[in-house]
Scaffold this active site. Sequence first.
Site, PDB file in Angstrom:
ATOM      1  N   HIS A  43       0.868  -1.181   0.000  1.00 14.69           N
ATOM      2  CA  HIS A  43       0.000   0.000   0.000  1.00 14.69           C
ATOM      3  C   HIS A  43       0.903   1.228   0.000  1.00 14.69           C
ATOM      4  CE1 HIS A  43      -3.975   1.894   1.545  1.00 14.69           C
ATOM      5  NE2 HIS A  43      -3.217   2.832   1.011  1.00 14.69           N
ATOM      6  N   GLU A  70      -2.608  -1.735  -3.189  1.00 14.16           N
ATOM      7  CA  GLU A  70      -3.705  -0.975  -2.608  1.00 14.16           C
ATOM      8  C   GLU A  70      -3.355   0.507  -2.622  1.00 14.16           C
ATOM      9  OE1 GLU A  70      -4.921  -4.181   0.891  1.00 14.16           O
ATOM     10  OE2 GLU A  70      -3.816  -2.364   1.424  1.00 14.16           O
ATOM     11  N   HIS A 190      -7.841  -6.165   7.437  1.00 21.20           N
ATOM     12  CA  HIS A 190      -7.635  -5.150   8.467  1.00 21.20           C
ATOM     13  C   HIS A 190      -7.871  -5.769   9.846  1.00 21.20           C
ATOM     14  CE1 HIS A 190      -6.748  -0.843   9.071  1.00 21.20           C
ATOM     15  NE2 HIS A 190      -7.227  -1.104  10.283  1.00 21.20           N
TER      16      HIS A 190
END
EC number: 2.6.99.2
Length: 238
Positions: A43, A70, A190
């Site tokens: 990310h 991401e 997450h």
Amino acid sequence: MTRLSVNVNKIATLRNARGGNVPDVLRVALDCERFGAQGITVHPRPDERHIRRSDVYDLKKALTTEFNIEGNPDERFIRLIEEIRPEQVTMVPDAPDVLTSNAGWDVARNYDHLCRLVERFHAWGIRTSIFIDTDLDNISWAAKTGTDRIELYTEPYAAAYHKDMAAAVQPYVKASVHAHSLGLGINAGHDLNLDNLRYFAERLPYLDEVSIGHALIADALYLGLEETIRQYRDQLAL
């Protein structure tokens, strides 16, 4: 079987805290693959506080499993995706200064924008995923964009897990069934960890992939990277 994609952002955070190239993000990612990870996730953020653009290029050249990138799809991110052409892009509505992803898209409010992004990424042969909460109407809007998958934001599940496991997972079960009925693939991520992952995966139908970074790297400090990946894979071997 649900696939495990390892997020290596925390390896980059540790490297950047000291400077130099220890630990080596590329080496760790390749070792993750060797130890059984079925994908690698990064990310990158605009300030490069962990993953750098150079890391993304290095990883693309060397990885043999699926590469998932991401990020907040601003123009700089889109240019990176066009150049790298990962197997999957996960669109996340992050503010530039946010510590970690903390909410999914309001798809209805961003519908036209997300439709254009999905069309653009599909033109480059990239599978798309929209980071999203469990609201069923929102998931219906996501399906209308033409995206291939959604990624369910699982922090609320993790936060409520020890209070009432069944209640914590129920919105995700409903979301998964609804998404599948609309032809969407389902990813999740997450705050999933060795404590709460098996329960989640056992009860969530149609779960294609989880991406896990922070907890997995923390566990590896005690268990070692190879054993940690083995244990996470075991949680998903249902």
